[in-house]
Enzyme design. Structure first.
Site, PDB file in Angstrom:
ATOM      1  N   PHE A 163       0.811  -1.228   0.000  1.00 30.76           N
ATOM      2  CA  PHE A 163       0.000   0.000   0.000  1.00 30.76           C
ATOM      3  C   PHE A 163       0.837   1.267   0.000  1.00 30.76           C
ATOM      4  O   PHE A 163       0.355   2.329  -0.404  1.00 30.76           O
ATOM      5  CB  PHE A 163      -0.928   0.014   1.243  1.00 30.76           C
ATOM      6  CG  PHE A 163      -0.230   0.459   2.500  1.00 30.76           C
ATOM      7  CD1 PHE A 163      -0.099   1.813   2.803  1.00 30.76           C
ATOM      8  CD2 PHE A 163       0.329  -0.453   3.389  1.00 30.76           C
ATOM      9  CE1 PHE A 163       0.562   2.232   3.958  1.00 30.76           C
ATOM     10  CE2 PHE A 163       0.992  -0.043   4.537  1.00 30.76           C
ATOM     11  CZ  PHE A 163       1.108   1.311   4.819  1.00 30.76           C
TER      12      PHE A 163
ATOM     13  N   LYS B  27      -1.249  -7.351  -9.120  1.00 29.33           N
ATOM     14  CA  LYS B  27      -2.206  -7.416  -8.002  1.00 29.33           C
ATOM     15  C   LYS B  27      -1.793  -6.329  -7.023  1.00 29.33           C
ATOM     16  O   LYS B  27      -0.907  -6.506  -6.195  1.00 29.33           O
ATOM     17  CB  LYS B  27      -2.137  -8.802  -7.347  1.00 29.33           C
ATOM     18  CG  LYS B  27      -3.402  -9.270  -6.664  1.00 29.33           C
ATOM     19  CD  LYS B  27      -3.903  -8.396  -5.550  1.00 29.33           C
ATOM     20  CE  LYS B  27      -3.128  -8.513  -4.267  1.00 29.33           C
ATOM     21  NZ  LYS B  27      -3.491  -7.481  -3.272  1.00 29.33           N
TER      22      LYS B  27
ATOM     23  N   GLU C  38      -4.947  -3.793  -1.874  1.00 26.09           N
ATOM     24  CA  GLU C  38      -6.393  -3.576  -1.820  1.00 26.09           C
ATOM     25  C   GLU C  38      -6.753  -2.358  -0.970  1.00 26.09           C
ATOM     26  O   GLU C  38      -7.898  -1.961  -0.882  1.00 26.09           O
ATOM     27  CB  GLU C  38      -7.115  -4.830  -1.301  1.00 26.09           C
ATOM     28  CG  GLU C  38      -6.764  -5.272   0.114  1.00 26.09           C
ATOM     29  CD  GLU C  38      -5.505  -6.148   0.200  1.00 26.09           C
ATOM     30  OE1 GLU C  38      -4.499  -5.842  -0.478  1.00 26.09           O
ATOM     31  OE2 GLU C  38      -5.541  -7.131   0.969  1.00 26.09           O
ATOM     32  N   ARG C  39      -5.736  -1.745  -0.323  1.00 24.36           N
ATOM     33  CA  ARG C  39      -6.048  -0.616   0.565  1.00 24.36           C
ATOM     34  C   ARG C  39      -6.066   0.722  -0.171  1.00 24.36           C
ATOM     35  O   ARG C  39      -6.719   1.660   0.268  1.00 24.36           O
ATOM     36  CB  ARG C  39      -5.041  -0.569   1.706  1.00 24.36           C
ATOM     37  CG  ARG C  39      -5.174  -1.809   2.586  1.00 24.36           C
ATOM     38  CD  ARG C  39      -4.337  -1.678   3.819  1.00 24.36           C
ATOM     39  NE  ARG C  39      -3.556  -2.879   4.014  1.00 24.36           N
ATOM     40  CZ  ARG C  39      -2.545  -2.973   4.852  1.00 24.36           C
ATOM     41  NH1 ARG C  39      -2.177  -1.936   5.552  1.00 24.36           N
ATOM     42  NH2 ARG C  39      -1.899  -4.096   4.995  1.00 24.36           N
TER      43      ARG C  39
ATOM     44  N   SER D 166       5.416  -6.942   3.327  1.00 24.85           N
ATOM     45  CA  SER D 166       5.995  -7.261   4.636  1.00 24.85           C
ATOM     46  C   SER D 166       6.768  -8.583   4.567  1.00 24.85           C
ATOM     47  O   SER D 166       6.496  -9.435   3.709  1.00 24.85           O
ATOM     48  CB  SER D 166       4.891  -7.340   5.683  1.00 24.85           C
ATOM     49  OG  SER D 166       3.972  -8.336   5.308  1.00 24.85           O
TER      50      SER D 166
ATOM     51  N   CYS E 251       9.670   1.752   3.348  1.00 24.83           N
ATOM     52  CA  CYS E 251      10.580   0.656   3.724  1.00 24.83           C
ATOM     53  C   CYS E 251      11.994   1.176   3.902  1.00 24.83           C
ATOM     54  O   CYS E 251      12.847   0.480   4.426  1.00 24.83           O
ATOM     55  CB  CYS E 251      10.547  -0.442   2.675  1.00 24.83           C
ATOM     56  SG  CYS E 251      11.265   0.098   1.140  1.00 24.83           S
TER      57      CYS E 251
ATOM     58  N   GLU F  47       9.340  -4.152  12.910  1.00 26.85           N
ATOM     59  CA  GLU F  47       9.127  -2.963  12.077  1.00 26.85           C
ATOM     60  C   GLU F  47       7.860  -2.256  12.561  1.00 26.85           C
ATOM     61  O   GLU F  47       6.791  -2.866  12.610  1.00 26.85           O
ATOM     62  CB  GLU F  47       8.955  -3.407  10.616  1.00 26.85           C
ATOM     63  CG  GLU F  47       8.752  -2.264   9.650  1.00 26.85           C
ATOM     64  CD  GLU F  47       8.550  -2.748   8.212  1.00 26.85           C
ATOM     65  OE1 GLU F  47       7.853  -3.761   8.002  1.00 26.85           O
ATOM     66  OE2 GLU F  47       9.089  -2.103   7.296  1.00 26.85           O
TER      67      GLU F  47
HETATM   68  P1  NAD Z   1       1.576  -6.594   3.060  1.00 24.28           P
HETATM   69  O1  NAD Z   1       2.624  -7.649   3.145  1.00 24.28           O
HETATM   70  O2  NAD Z   1       0.483  -6.606   4.059  1.00 24.28           O
HETATM   71  O3  NAD Z   1       0.869  -6.620   1.617  1.00 24.28           O
HETATM   72  C1  NAD Z   1       1.614  -6.644   0.424  1.00 24.28           C
HETATM   73  C2  NAD Z   1       0.803  -7.373  -0.637  1.00 24.28           C
HETATM   74  O4  NAD Z   1       0.608  -8.720  -0.226  1.00 24.28           O
HETATM   75  C3  NAD Z   1      -0.580  -6.779  -0.871  1.00 24.28           C
HETATM   76  O5  NAD Z   1      -0.845  -6.760  -2.259  1.00 24.28           O
HETATM   77  C4  NAD Z   1      -1.493  -7.725  -0.142  1.00 24.28           C
HETATM   78  O6  NAD Z   1      -2.784  -7.823  -0.714  1.00 24.28           O
HETATM   79  C5  NAD Z   1      -0.774  -9.056  -0.251  1.00 24.28           C
HETATM   80  N1  NAD Z   1      -1.047  -9.936   0.894  1.00 24.28           N
HETATM   81  C6  NAD Z   1      -1.292  -9.570   2.178  1.00 24.28           C
HETATM   82  N2  NAD Z   1      -1.501 -10.661   2.932  1.00 24.28           N
HETATM   83  C7  NAD Z   1      -1.372 -11.732   2.133  1.00 24.28           C
HETATM   84  C8  NAD Z   1      -1.470 -13.139   2.347  1.00 24.28           C
HETATM   85  N3  NAD Z   1      -1.725 -13.638   3.545  1.00 24.28           N
HETATM   86  N4  NAD Z   1      -1.283 -13.955   1.299  1.00 24.28           N
HETATM   87  C9  NAD Z   1      -1.014 -13.452   0.081  1.00 24.28           C
HETATM   88  N5  NAD Z   1      -0.910 -12.125  -0.183  1.00 24.28           N
HETATM   89  C10 NAD Z   1      -1.087 -11.273   0.832  1.00 24.28           C
HETATM   90  O7  NAD Z   1       2.367  -5.191   3.087  1.00 24.28           O
HETATM   91  P2  NAD Z   1       1.758  -3.739   3.184  1.00 24.28           P
HETATM   92  O8  NAD Z   1       1.251  -3.521   4.570  1.00 24.28           O
HETATM   93  O9  NAD Z   1       0.851  -3.460   2.041  1.00 24.28           O
HETATM   94  O10 NAD Z   1       3.071  -2.866   2.944  1.00 24.28           O
HETATM   95  C11 NAD Z   1       3.963  -2.522   3.959  1.00 24.28           C
HETATM   96  C12 NAD Z   1       5.128  -3.480   4.050  1.00 24.28           C
HETATM   97  O11 NAD Z   1       5.806  -3.516   2.803  1.00 24.28           O
HETATM   98  C13 NAD Z   1       6.184  -3.050   5.059  1.00 24.28           C
HETATM   99  O12 NAD Z   1       6.657  -4.190   5.718  1.00 24.28           O
HETATM  100  C14 NAD Z   1       7.272  -2.428   4.207  1.00 24.28           C
HETATM  101  O13 NAD Z   1       8.555  -2.449   4.779  1.00 24.28           O
HETATM  102  C15 NAD Z   1       7.208  -3.312   3.007  1.00 24.28           C
HETATM  103  N6  NAD Z   1       7.781  -2.653   1.842  1.00 24.28           N
HETATM  104  C16 NAD Z   1       9.003  -3.095   1.414  1.00 24.28           C
HETATM  105  C17 NAD Z   1       9.607  -2.484   0.338  1.00 24.28           C
HETATM  106  C18 NAD Z   1      10.932  -2.957  -0.146  1.00 24.28           C
HETATM  107  O14 NAD Z   1      11.325  -2.555  -1.217  1.00 24.28           O
HETATM  108  N7  NAD Z   1      11.656  -3.805   0.581  1.00 24.28           N
HETATM  109  C19 NAD Z   1       8.970  -1.426  -0.332  1.00 24.28           C
HETATM  110  C20 NAD Z   1       7.726  -1.016   0.119  1.00 24.28           C
HETATM  111  C21 NAD Z   1       7.141  -1.646   1.209  1.00 24.28           C
END
Ligand code: NAD
Length: 498
Positions: A148, A172, A175-176, A225, A280, A382
């Site tokens: 998101f 994909k 969704e937020r 994450s 991140c 985090e």
């Molecule tokens: P998230 O892991 O909750 O979601 C990321 C994606 O995974 C979304 O599209 C979500 O729909 C999907 N997802 C969530 N739960 C899932 C599941 N159980 N099974 C399959 N898919 C699932 O992350 P977020 O809250 O949207 O974003 C924040 C996180 O992303 C933080 O941890 C941040 O550090 C990380 N991030 C990392 C980078 C990087 O380059 N390393 C860049 C941006 C964000």
């Protein structure tokens, strides 16, 4: 209420059997709903990408690049609209949204050079009248799953290069805050991209699991994450797919006794609290070397934080906005509570912050915590909020050991005037992206982005040169044209030039 749908075969469609609320985090109100794709919808998107692949694969690279040129112009022409959508659903302030979009556009600019990037390698006369070359072929249908916090930039890390290399893409998004991502993908059609080459399926785990298991998907890029990154990487690999999964972070800044403290504080304030700490690459831990540096840092941070303004995205004088959801607001506040309970000192407390006119918004004020130790939950995990924790150590080596011991290794930085110390730090620290007096060392589009340790699963980093390798497979051809009348006998030993 308006339902945000999917983009399949060039058309926006909605399967609204399952939907989820999308909030405006500044008001705390539901702004719209997003459709959560069913298995059948995702399969339809994959089928449309699969059908588009043969023609797109054979489209000359220069023509694919021209689509990217037009796409870049459309992104620039629609920048205000895109930033407005990001602000409404993510909450980031307009200047920050504009920065995100610009960093995304730079990836499109890099993809415009794809004919050069795909040129391959050629060797003449590797044997008598034998030539050999390596070429880089697209994989087929590939998928991206994005978080998101950068609804425009992170998708733009992925699909422009994937498509420019000749692949078809299924995205994909989170969704937020899905509106800006869907809108950006629609611009590709206007840029001249054939239907089916770019598809978007909005959704949740149901959609993701289809992308991870369907044998027509050849590669998966993920950003999010760490627990989900690990799941994505393991599952994609088990299903025979190429995968890169970028995860979470805990980025430390070392503040050396000789640092230009005013500059370090200015940089830290922006890097810790900008975008509400939901980056991140946010600096979430300052490691002060020596008590004098620690005391000066705390005093100057307190001063600098008096002038911060938190509020809605539409007022560009604000420094940062709300966090993404009510649940996340409570989680961030929970981490501050736990730091206090575990014995650290809350120097500036953002837990009670409210914004006039936006009383139901998901705001957390900038928070500064001193005397944090590595055993605290708030240090280990985090937080992803506007919280800067200060750990005090006696030496630079102690600071580096602390950073190396953390499970994450995304970004780090050192504030110092000592070139020798900076060089030792950048050479030895076990972190993927390093800044020297640069707080957010996010690589530019023509380098590649990625952390170490549990911040990235996979061999290649995101965007830049690594993405050309990620989205293509190498084929090496060795060629000989026997001239008429000259025929060689069978050879049973390994061919050599001896
Ligand atoms: P998230 O892991 O909750 O979601 C990321 C994606 O995974 C979304 O599209 C979500 O729909 C999907 N997802 C969530 N739960 C899932 C599941 N159980 N099974 C399959 N898919 C699932 O992350 P977020 O809250 O949207 O974003 C924040 C996180 O992303 C933080 O941890 C941040 O550090 C990380 N991030 C990392 C980078 C990087 O380059 N390393 C860049 C941006 C964000």
């Amino acid at each position: 209420m308006n339902i945000i749908g999917h983009l399949i075969n060039g058309e926006v469609c909605t399967d609204a059997a399952r939907t989820q609320d999308v909030f405006n985090p500044a008001t705390g109100q539901v702004a719209r709903k997003v459709a959560l794709a069913s298995v059948e919808t995702v399969e339809q998107a994959i089928a449309s990408a699969q059908a588009a692949f043969p023609a797109w694969r054979n489209t000359p690279a220069i023509k694919r690049a021209r689509v990217m040129f037009r796409f870049k112009e459309l992104l620039e022409a629609n920048a205000d609209k895109i930033c407005q959508m990001i602000g409404e659903e993510h909450g980031k302030i307009s200047h920050d949204a504009a920065g995100e979009l610009q960093r995304g556009i730079e990836n499109v600019e890099y993809a415009c050079g794809v004919p050069e990037l795909l040129k391959g390698e050629h060797s003449k006369n590797v044997g008598p009248n034998i030539d050999s070359w390596s070429e880089f072929q697209p994989l087929g249908v590939v998928a991206g799953i994005t978080p998101f916090n950068f609804p425009a930039m992170v998708p733009l890390w992925m699909f422009p290069m994937a498509i420019a290399c000749g692949n078809c893409f299924i995205l994909k998004p989170s969704e937020r805050d899905p509106s800006s991502t869907l809108f950006i993908a629609q611009l590709l059609k206007e840029a001249g991209l054939p239907d089916g080459v770019m598809n978007v399926v909005n959704g949740d785990k149901v959609a993701v699991d289809v992308l991870l298991s369907d044998q027509r998907i050849k590669a998966v890029s993920f950003v999010g994450s760490t627990p989900i990154a690990e799941y994505i990487y393991t599952t994609a690999n088990a299903n025979g797919k190429r995968c890169q999964a970028l995860g979470g972070a805990k980025n430390h800044a070392i503040v050396m006794p000789d640092a230009d403290m005013d500059n370090a504080v200015n940089q830290l304030v922006g890097a810790a609290f900008g975008s509400s700490g939901e980056r991140c690459m946010a600096l979430s831990v300052a490691v002060a070397v020596g008590d004098a540096a620690g005391d000066a840092l705390i005093a100057k941070m307190q001063d600098a934080m008096k002038n911060l303004s938190v509020g809605a995205y539409s007022d560009s004088t604000n420094d940062f906005g709300p966090v993404i959801t009510k649940a996340h607001q409570e989680k961030v506040i929970g981490y501050i509570d736990s730091a206090e309970q575990q014995g650290s000192k809350i120097v500036v407390d953002g837990r009670q912050t409210t914004v006039s006119g936006y009383e139901n918004g998901f705001f957390v004020g900038a928070t500064l915590i001193d005397n944090v130790s590595p055993d605290m939950i708030s240090y280990k995990e985090e937080i992803f909020g506007p919280v800067l924790q200060v750990v005090r150590v006696a030496t630079m080596q102690e600071a580096m050991d602390l950073i190396d011991a953390h499970e994450y290794g995304n970004g780090t930085c050192i504030f110092t005037r000592d070139g020798e110390a900076a060089r030792y730090f950048s050479d030895n620290i076990q972190v993927g992206m390093v800044g020297i007096n640069v707080p957010l060392p996010v690589p530019v589009a023509y380098h590649s982005f990625g952390g170490w340790k549990r911040s990235l699963f996979g061999d290649l980093h995101a965007y830049g040169p690594d993405s050309v390798r990620f989205y293509t497979k190498r084929k090496t051809v060795t060629q000989r044209w026997p001239s008429a009348g000259v025929r060689e006998g069978a050879e049973f030993s390994m061919p050599t030039l001896n």
